[in-house]
Design an enzyme around this catalytic site. Structure first.
Site, PDB file in Angstrom:
ATOM      1  N   TYR A  58      44.747  45.917  28.642  1.00  0.00           N
ATOM      2  CA  TYR A  58      43.989  44.680  28.503  1.00  0.00           C
ATOM      3  C   TYR A  58      43.582  44.496  27.042  1.00  0.00           C
ATOM      4  O   TYR A  58      43.212  45.465  26.379  1.00  0.00           O
ATOM      5  CB  TYR A  58      42.735  44.707  29.376  1.00  0.00           C
ATOM      6  CG  TYR A  58      43.014  44.603  30.857  1.00  0.00           C
ATOM      7  CD1 TYR A  58      42.735  43.427  31.550  1.00  0.00           C
ATOM      8  CD2 TYR A  58      43.542  45.675  31.566  1.00  0.00           C
ATOM      9  CE1 TYR A  58      42.975  43.322  32.915  1.00  0.00           C
ATOM     10  CE2 TYR A  58      43.794  45.578  32.933  1.00  0.00           C
ATOM     11  CZ  TYR A  58      43.511  44.407  33.607  1.00  0.00           C
ATOM     12  OH  TYR A  58      43.755  44.307  34.938  1.00  0.00           O
ATOM     13  N   TYR A 118      35.932  36.794  42.879  1.00  0.00           N
ATOM     14  CA  TYR A 118      37.187  37.471  42.535  1.00  0.00           C
ATOM     15  C   TYR A 118      36.871  38.801  41.869  1.00  0.00           C
ATOM     16  O   TYR A 118      36.140  38.849  40.875  1.00  0.00           O
ATOM     17  CB  TYR A 118      38.026  36.599  41.599  1.00  0.00           C
ATOM     18  CG  TYR A 118      39.334  37.215  41.171  1.00  0.00           C
ATOM     19  CD1 TYR A 118      40.171  37.836  42.087  1.00  0.00           C
ATOM     20  CD2 TYR A 118      39.743  37.163  39.838  1.00  0.00           C
ATOM     21  CE1 TYR A 118      41.377  38.389  41.700  1.00  0.00           C
ATOM     22  CE2 TYR A 118      40.950  37.704  39.428  1.00  0.00           C
ATOM     23  CZ  TYR A 118      41.772  38.320  40.366  1.00  0.00           C
ATOM     24  OH  TYR A 118      42.969  38.877  39.976  1.00  0.00           O
ATOM     25  N   LEU A 120      38.170  41.382  39.556  1.00  0.00           N
ATOM     26  CA  LEU A 120      39.248  41.560  38.587  1.00  0.00           C
ATOM     27  C   LEU A 120      39.703  43.014  38.551  1.00  0.00           C
ATOM     28  O   LEU A 120      40.894  43.302  38.672  1.00  0.00           O
ATOM     29  CB  LEU A 120      38.796  41.127  37.191  1.00  0.00           C
ATOM     30  CG  LEU A 120      38.693  39.630  36.910  1.00  0.00           C
ATOM     31  CD1 LEU A 120      37.450  39.030  37.514  1.00  0.00           C
ATOM     32  CD2 LEU A 120      38.708  39.372  35.398  1.00  0.00           C
ATOM     33  N   GLY A 132      30.865  57.542  47.091  1.00  0.00           N
ATOM     34  CA  GLY A 132      30.443  56.232  47.559  1.00  0.00           C
ATOM     35  C   GLY A 132      30.209  55.197  46.481  1.00  0.00           C
ATOM     36  O   GLY A 132      29.650  54.133  46.754  1.00  0.00           O
ATOM     37  N   HIS A 156      43.556  41.434  43.830  1.00  0.00           N
ATOM     38  CA  HIS A 156      44.961  41.810  43.868  1.00  0.00           C
ATOM     39  C   HIS A 156      45.058  43.322  43.687  1.00  0.00           C
ATOM     40  O   HIS A 156      44.303  43.908  42.925  1.00  0.00           O
ATOM     41  CB  HIS A 156      45.751  41.094  42.777  1.00  0.00           C
ATOM     42  CG  HIS A 156      45.673  39.600  42.870  1.00  0.00           C
ATOM     43  ND1 HIS A 156      44.928  38.837  41.996  1.00  0.00           N
ATOM     44  CD2 HIS A 156      46.211  38.738  43.761  1.00  0.00           C
ATOM     45  CE1 HIS A 156      45.038  37.562  42.330  1.00  0.00           C
ATOM     46  NE2 HIS A 156      45.797  37.471  43.402  1.00  0.00           N
TER      47      HIS A 156
END
Length: 238
Positions: A58, A118, A120, A132, A156
């Protein structure tokens, strides 16, 4: 793509931005973690941990954005007793119609009223898995999404990441769609799943129904776009 843990943390879901201890007894050892919203002061350790765990690189801009003052992102971290960042969840809450094309069949939203969360990325350092932490982070994000009246949470994940799929399944997520060649990893295309958790009642087989409706209405949308383009040209000619 997401790193996971297997145990549920019993700590209550906190408010964003606060330190909150999450403790779990493991044999004779008592482990303690604190959770807080990550800021620009955590950009460097977040990048180091993120780079060590994910096969996709990234850019620096990504880390600057998620830890900066941008209110579009939710960036939560878990710290061990030494104050080291050992886990993170990066999420975003946004209008459903802003989803990428491949995700727009999760909900039926003709009026553009739906809101979704969402995830990421989600990661836990290897030596801290099984306590946990991932469950706590996902549950905390879920609570935030419910407070903001989101219709669903989605993400995803690599089809080969069985541990992540098991975690999400246990937390109420379902595999929505197979996405062939979704990831580009080491010059190879790799498949992923779109995974979703509905926070409000949905019709059964909603995804399939939406795909059918999109197919049936495709010619009419094409005609509408053509008409709009012709109208624009006529106005321009005037």
């Amino acid at each position: 793509m997401h790193e996971v843990t297997n145990a549920v943390c019993s700590a209550a879901s906190p408010s964003m931005g606060q330190h909150n201890p999450c403790q779990r007894a493991v044999g004779a050892t008592f482990l303690a973690y604190s959770f807080q919203t990550l800021s620009s002061a955590h950009t460097a350790p977040l990048k180091r941990l993120h780079d060590a765990m994910f096969p996709i690189e990234y850019p620096q801009m990504f880390y600057d954005s998620v830890t900066g003052p941008n209110q579009d992102f939710v960036c939560k971290g878990a710290f061990d007793q030494a104050g080291e960042l050992v886990a993170f969840l990066i999420g975003r809450i946004h209008p459903f119609h802003q989803c990428d094309e491949e995700d727009r069949d999760m909900l039926f939203d003709p009026a553009h009223e739906c809101v979704v969360g969402y995830i990421l990325t989600l990661g836990v350092a290897k030596e801290h898995r099984g306590n946990g932490i991932a469950t706590w982070l996902v549950s905390d994000f879920t609570t935030l999404c419910q407070q903001q009246e989101c219709d669903a949470i989605y993400l995803h994940v690599l089809t080969t990441n069985e541990g992540a799929l098991q975690l999400y399944n246990r937390l109420g997520f379902v595999a929505h769609k197979l996405l062939p060649n979704y990831y580009r990893i080491q010059q190879s295309d790799v498949a992923g799943y779109s995974v979703v958790k509905y926070l409000k009642p949905q019709l059964p087989f909603m995804g399939q129904l939406i795909q059918v409706l999109n197919t049936l209405t495709a010619p009419y949308r094409w005609v509408s776009k053509c008409a709009a383009a012709i109208t624009a040209l006529l106005i321009f000619d005037d």
